[in-house]
Design a protein around this motif. Structure first.
Motif, PDB file in Angstrom:
ATOM      1  N   LEU A 221       5.849  49.911 -48.288  1.00 49.66           N
ATOM      2  CA  LEU A 221       5.907  48.886 -47.013  1.00 49.66           C
ATOM      3  C   LEU A 221       5.199  47.645 -47.455  1.00 49.66           C
ATOM      4  N   VAL A 222       3.865  47.903 -48.042  1.00 51.47           N
ATOM      5  CA  VAL A 222       2.999  46.694 -48.307  1.00 51.47           C
ATOM      6  C   VAL A 222       3.858  45.844 -49.388  1.00 51.47           C
ATOM      7  N   THR A 223       4.214  46.691 -50.712  1.00 51.83           N
ATOM      8  CA  THR A 223       5.086  46.010 -51.467  1.00 51.83           C
ATOM      9  C   THR A 223       6.276  45.244 -50.926  1.00 51.83           C
ATOM     10  N   SER A 224       7.168  45.589 -50.024  1.00 47.85           N
ATOM     11  CA  SER A 224       8.080  44.970 -49.330  1.00 47.85           C
ATOM     12  C   SER A 224       7.646  43.798 -48.612  1.00 47.85           C
ATOM     13  N   ALA A 225       6.449  43.830 -47.909  1.00 50.95           N
ATOM     14  CA  ALA A 225       6.067  42.729 -47.268  1.00 50.95           C
ATOM     15  C   ALA A 225       5.556  41.492 -47.997  1.00 50.95           C
TER      16      ALA A 225
ATOM     17  N   TYR B  56     -14.278  44.652 -41.335  1.00 48.96           N
ATOM     18  CA  TYR B  56     -13.223  43.968 -42.710  1.00 48.96           C
ATOM     19  C   TYR B  56     -11.872  44.374 -42.254  1.00 48.96           C
ATOM     20  N   PHE B  57     -10.972  43.487 -42.482  1.00 53.34           N
ATOM     21  CA  PHE B  57      -9.465  43.605 -42.082  1.00 53.34           C
ATOM     22  C   PHE B  57      -8.688  43.396 -43.188  1.00 53.34           C
ATOM     23  N   GLY B  58      -7.922  43.914 -43.692  1.00 50.18           N
ATOM     24  CA  GLY B  58      -7.171  43.660 -45.004  1.00 50.18           C
ATOM     25  C   GLY B  58      -6.051  44.610 -45.034  1.00 50.18           C
ATOM     26  N   MET B  59      -5.192  44.595 -46.074  1.00 47.95           N
ATOM     27  CA  MET B  59      -3.916  45.268 -46.164  1.00 47.95           C
ATOM     28  C   MET B  59      -3.018  45.259 -45.122  1.00 47.95           C
ATOM     29  N   PHE B  60      -2.816  44.085 -44.501  1.00 51.67           N
ATOM     30  CA  PHE B  60      -2.041  44.045 -43.356  1.00 51.67           C
ATOM     31  C   PHE B  60      -0.592  43.736 -43.728  1.00 51.67           C
ATOM     32  N   ALA B  61       0.320  44.465 -43.246  1.00 53.00           N
ATOM     33  CA  ALA B  61       1.731  44.468 -43.776  1.00 53.00           C
ATOM     34  C   ALA B  61       2.636  44.800 -42.696  1.00 53.00           C
ATOM     35  N   VAL B  62       3.681  44.135 -42.299  1.00 59.74           N
ATOM     36  CA  VAL B  62       4.586  44.470 -41.395  1.00 59.74           C
ATOM     37  C   VAL B  62       5.858  44.261 -42.138  1.00 59.74           C
ATOM     38  N   ASP B  63       6.842  45.335 -41.660  1.00 61.61           N
ATOM     39  CA  ASP B  63       8.002  45.466 -42.170  1.00 61.61           C
ATOM     40  C   ASP B  63       8.644  43.915 -42.383  1.00 61.61           C
ATOM     41  N   PRO B  64       9.269  43.392 -43.204  1.00 61.46           N
ATOM     42  CA  PRO B  64      10.004  41.939 -43.300  1.00 61.46           C
ATOM     43  C   PRO B  64      11.009  41.750 -42.339  1.00 61.46           C
ATOM     44  N   ARG B  65      11.804  42.720 -42.074  1.00 65.37           N
ATOM     45  CA  ARG B  65      12.741  42.789 -41.132  1.00 65.37           C
ATOM     46  C   ARG B  65      12.394  42.794 -39.699  1.00 65.37           C
ATOM     47  N   GLN B  66      10.979  43.081 -39.507  1.00 62.60           N
ATOM     48  CA  GLN B  66      10.685  43.173 -38.150  1.00 62.60           C
ATOM     49  C   GLN B  66       9.401  41.965 -37.935  1.00 62.60           C
ATOM     50  N   GLN B  67       9.233  41.059 -38.854  1.00 67.88           N
ATOM     51  CA  GLN B  67       8.092  40.071 -38.622  1.00 67.88           C
ATOM     52  C   GLN B  67       8.702  38.961 -37.441  1.00 67.88           C
ATOM     53  N   GLY B  68       7.622  38.695 -36.979  1.00 69.85           N
ATOM     54  CA  GLY B  68       7.823  37.635 -35.685  1.00 69.85           C
ATOM     55  C   GLY B  68       8.175  38.122 -34.515  1.00 69.85           C
ATOM     56  N   GLY B  69       7.808  39.480 -34.151  1.00 68.84           N
ATOM     57  CA  GLY B  69       8.122  40.020 -32.701  1.00 68.84           C
ATOM     58  C   GLY B  69       7.292  40.457 -32.172  1.00 68.84           C
ATOM     59  N   GLY B  70       6.051  40.206 -32.614  1.00 71.46           N
ATOM     60  CA  GLY B  70       4.614  40.935 -32.155  1.00 71.46           C
ATOM     61  C   GLY B  70       4.025  41.929 -32.328  1.00 71.46           C
TER      62      GLY B  70
END
Length: 178
Positions: free
Chosen positions: A24-28, A89-103
């Protein structure tokens, strides 16, 4: 949350989730797949974005949680939240690229802030962002984060952070009162 955002279930990651998290992180962030979303670093960095061993350490560490956001059993997003010397601390934040922009990312960030504030009693959340990522920094600013003016150098030569495609990268600290 956006009315089109799926109902999310948050849970802590386990060692059984490591392979899915690395994917997931790599794909984002890396390669052509990341270009489907807006968080790509493909023009800035090549190579790995996350190391499975480091991820296992984050999962096992006290006052540290890798938070997963799932819908219908499908992993959509993740982030790491931890107590770092009395600050969140906040990090390693990743959202599936096809799901981004929807909240989904907004909801996951809020959940991580809640964990730091309510579970660990922390008053501040802090993160680093590559300062060339203006659009991403603006997204965090809309969620109450502020630029601190503090920077740290990008660790050139340490492939754990990726292989830079530019020689002007550095990290900027962002912070928010919880």
């Amino acid at each position: 949350m956006d009315t089109n955002t799926p109902a999310l279930r948050f849970r802590p990651a386990t060692d059984d989730d490591v392979d899915a998290l690395v994917a997931l992180v790599t794909s984002a962030y890396r390669g052509d797949a990341s270009r489907a979303g807006w968080t790509t670093e493909a023009d800035l960095l090549d190579g790995e974005r996350i190391d499975a061993g480091v991820l296992r350490g984050d999962i096992a560490r006290a006052r540290s949680q890798v938070v997963l956001a799932e819908h219908a059993g499908r992993l959509l997003a993740c982030a790491h939240v931890a107590d770092d010397d009395g600050r969140g601390y906040f990090g390693m934040f990743a959202v599936d690229p096809r799901q981004q922009g929807g909240g989904i990312g907004r909801a996951l960030l809020a959940e991580c802030e809640r964990i730091a504030r309510e579970r660990w009693g922390l008053a501040t959340m802090r993160m680093t962002v590559i300062d060339a990522r203006d659009e991403l920094i603006a997204w965090y600013e809309r969620r109450g984060y502020r630029r601190t003016g503090e920077h740290s150098p990008f660790p050139y030569g340490d492939t754990l952070f990726g292989i830079p495609r530019r020689d002007d990268l550095r990290f900027e600290y962002l912070e928010k009162a919880l």
